[in-house]
Write a protein that holds these residues in place. Structure first.
Motif, PDB file in Angstrom:
ATOM      1  N   ASP A 231     -15.993   9.756  24.818  1.00 41.56           N
ATOM      2  CA  ASP A 231     -14.594   9.572  24.416  1.00 41.56           C
ATOM      3  C   ASP A 231     -14.376   9.997  22.970  1.00 41.56           C
ATOM      4  O   ASP A 231     -13.305  10.501  22.618  1.00 41.56           O
ATOM      5  CB  ASP A 231     -14.205   8.101  24.604  1.00 41.56           C
ATOM      6  N   ILE A 232     -15.387   9.798  22.127  1.00 38.27           N
ATOM      7  CA  ILE A 232     -15.304  10.313  20.746  1.00 38.27           C
ATOM      8  C   ILE A 232     -15.346  11.836  20.763  1.00 38.27           C
ATOM      9  O   ILE A 232     -14.607  12.512  20.026  1.00 38.27           O
ATOM     10  CB  ILE A 232     -16.463   9.738  19.905  1.00 38.27           C
ATOM     11  N   GLY A 233     -16.202  12.388  21.628  1.00 42.38           N
ATOM     12  CA  GLY A 233     -16.350  13.836  21.711  1.00 42.38           C
ATOM     13  C   GLY A 233     -15.066  14.546  22.084  1.00 42.38           C
ATOM     14  O   GLY A 233     -14.728  15.581  21.486  1.00 42.38           O
ATOM     15  N   VAL A 234     -14.322  13.995  23.058  1.00 43.85           N
ATOM     16  CA  VAL A 234     -13.085  14.678  23.476  1.00 43.85           C
ATOM     17  C   VAL A 234     -12.044  14.670  22.362  1.00 43.85           C
ATOM     18  O   VAL A 234     -11.154  15.523  22.320  1.00 43.85           O
ATOM     19  CB  VAL A 234     -12.499  14.042  24.757  1.00 43.85           C
ATOM     20  N   ARG A 235     -12.140  13.687  21.450  1.00 48.16           N
ATOM     21  CA  ARG A 235     -11.189  13.658  20.332  1.00 48.16           C
ATOM     22  C   ARG A 235     -11.583  14.629  19.227  1.00 48.16           C
ATOM     23  O   ARG A 235     -10.770  14.932  18.348  1.00 48.16           O
ATOM     24  CB  ARG A 235     -11.093  12.230  19.770  1.00 48.16           C
TER      25      ARG A 235
END
Length: 331
Positions: free
Chosen positions: A287-291
């Protein structure tokens, strides 16, 4: 520091990063001001947007990792994952129906409720098809049938969507995302995820004995059918509730147990907690990666990222199993 401590520390670091990361960047001082309520604007962003999103990532990722470890121990197969019993597909079908019919727009709670009803209905259908006292292989085949049927019905609902906007909303929802989730979603899915996780987590000792085989476990006093029922119902409740509020997020239930198994050995009881922590870390990191991934249009959905990373991992597992089977076949 042990493995569980290291994973808990990693989960904490990822949690802080997830809360601090967003379109409004926050330094440590801003975070403290927001959490303490000194800055009302930042506090609103933290508590209404980022904290619910982070909590859902922990709950859903942790339950997927736990479900994968429990199922792999139950069927004694490293390729097992929650999707084997059809609960995620059935939950997705329930959610797609309320989106396509417009109920999701008219009633905000209709979406998570429909997902959980779909998952629980799949469990009832599973035992109706497989019959009482069915062996685990029959349960797996029944789950495959239900999963395929639910996927076909989902495609039909998408095909017959009343307007292109509904079809587009369904398509985006199926990709899996934690965007724009609130404490309402946490309140709806959280109790089911925690209850299902508790059912699975309490079966550790029985799973350890089951690794010796069903007949041996039964001779040692393990109620094999009861253990199967507890784990399958736990998977349906936890995974179904997660799917109902976040869409389909795949491969975490498969990948998380494999990441920690070399460090804890092949004891299913010792695998449950680290797999839970690893699942939470994986979804938080995704979820951090997609941001962080720059895009010119819509942001990358978290379900897409986990699938892109998980599919090659699954292929590597299949090739490893094939080599192992070929090695055992040699005289």
């Amino acid at each position: 520091m042990g493995l569980n401590g290291a994973l808990a520390l990693l989960a904490f670091a990822l949690t802080v990063t997830s809360v601090a990361l967003g379109t409004t960047p926050m330094a440590i001082g801003d975070l403290i001001a927001a959490i303490s309520g000194a800055d009302e604007r930042l506090a609103l962003i933290i508590y209404e947007i980022r904290v619910p999103r982070t909590l859902l990532a922990i709950l859903i990722g942790g339950s997927l990792g736990l479900a994968g470890a429990a199922l792999q121990g139950l069927v004694r197969n490293p390729l097992a994952s929650p999707s084997l019993f059809g609960a995620p597909s059935a939950a997705a079908l329930g959610a797609v129906i309320v989106i396509s019919t417009g109920l999701a727009s008219a009633l905000s709670l209709a979406l998570p409720l429909a997902g959980m009803v779909g998952a629980l209905a799949s469990v009832g259908a599973l035992f109706l098809i497989a019959g009482r006292g069915a062996p685990i292989i029959v349960l797996l085949l029944a789950g495959l049938v239900l999963s395929s049927f639910a996927a076909a019905c989902t495609s039909l609902a998408l095909n017959l969507a009343p307007n292109p906007f509904a079809a587009l909303e369904v398509a985006f929802w199926l990709l899996g995302s934690l965007d724009d989730r609130s404490f309402q979603h946490v309140a709806m899915a959280g109790p089911f995820i925690l209850t299902g996780s508790l059912l699975m987590a309490t079966q550790g000792k029985s799973l350890k004995v089951l690794s010796l085989g069903d007949e041996t476990a039964a001779s040692l006093g393990v109620a094999v059918r009861r253990v199967q029922l507890m784990i399958i119902v736990g998977v349906a409740a936890a995974v179904g509730a997660g799917v109902s509020v976040a869409g389909t997020i795949g491969f975490i239930g498969l990948v998380a147990p494999h990441l920690v198994r070399p460090l804890v050995g092949y004891d299913p009881a010792r695998l449950l907690l680290p797999a839970t922590l690893a699942g939470a870390c994986l979804l938080l990191a995704a979820d951090i990666g997609v941001r962080l991934i720059p895009t010119s249009g819509s942001p990358v959905k978290v379900g897409v990222l986990t699938a892109l990373v998980g599919a090659p991992f699954f292929l590597a597992l299949v090739l490893r199993e094939r080599r192992a089977m070929a090695g055992r076949a040699l005289p």
